[in-house]
Design an enzyme around this catalytic site. Sequence first.
Site, short mmCIF file in Angstrom:
data_model
loop_
_atom_site.label_atom_id
_atom_site.label_comp_id
_atom_site.label_asym_id
_atom_site.label_seq_id
_atom_site.Cartn_x
_atom_site.Cartn_y
_atom_site.Cartn_z
N HIS A 23 0.82 -1.22 0.00
CA HIS A 23 0.00 0.00 0.00
C HIS A 23 0.85 1.27 0.00
O HIS A 23 0.66 2.15 -0.83
CB HIS A 23 -0.95 0.00 1.20
CG HIS A 23 -1.89 -1.14 1.20
ND1 HIS A 23 -1.61 -2.33 1.85
CD2 HIS A 23 -3.10 -1.30 0.61
CE1 HIS A 23 -2.61 -3.17 1.67
NE2 HIS A 23 -3.53 -2.58 0.92
N ASP A 223 -17.76 24.45 11.62
CA ASP A 223 -18.28 24.77 12.95
C ASP A 223 -19.75 24.33 12.95
O ASP A 223 -20.61 25.02 12.39
CB ASP A 223 -18.15 26.27 13.22
CG ASP A 223 -18.62 26.68 14.60
OD1 ASP A 223 -19.46 25.95 15.18
OD2 ASP A 223 -18.18 27.72 15.10
#
Length: 260
Positions: A23, A223
């Site tokens: 990987h 947020d």
Amino acid sequence: MSDDASTWLTERFLRLPDGSFPHLGIRDGDVADVALLSGSPERVELMAQMLDSAERVGDRRGYTVFTGSIDGAGLSVATSGVGSPSMAIATEELAACGTSCFIRVGSCAALSPRLPVGGIAVATGAVSDEGTSRYYAPQNFPPVASHRVTAALVAAAARHGTPVEVGLTRSTDSFYAGERTTEEIGRWKDLGVLAFEMETSCLFTVAAALGCEAGSVLCAGSDLLRGEATYLGERLEEYATGQQTMLEFTVAAAADLARS
């Protein structure tokens, strides 16, 4: 299937014939004791630019790994993908090649009024609402940061003059249904969780299972209390400033850990 092939396929770590991992593409000796991990390739490139003589030592299947140094302290930076399965692969292969201390350098969706877009949190622990950790530890195992790594991050932020929130994050397998519903936001905000993200609990659990240290530092890109998000083109300057600040003190903390 031959006995040799059967053994190879059931070993914990699978190496290709050239000795590299499938990987990350790294080999033994390619990486430093301390590695910084991010799901964002752009963030990894920014951190690599902060290192002296950074060399690309891995580049395969969307993972990129650089190794360099700061004032003689060896550091690696690597992409870790999105979500816990990718984080576990990166952590396993880096650890097998020599890394023993990991710092996740990521983004998050903030739940705290003290963490606006561009604000920075250092995670002491994480709610494990992801499935990968179950392969490494029982469901009631608490994913917590290593004290030495957390202390280094907080100390480096203080030297930099950067305020940080220190506390819990929550890691999920679902960016949408797991994070962006009124029910989930209210439940975890009331429990004092600072933010939602997708990898910290897995990193802490896998690192513990491998006998390694781990920490996590996060810059708020959304947020959830005010409904503001960089995805909507809002608070881009605040986020860019916060991210750059986070990278600067985190790389300094990683160098401190490498020297200690």
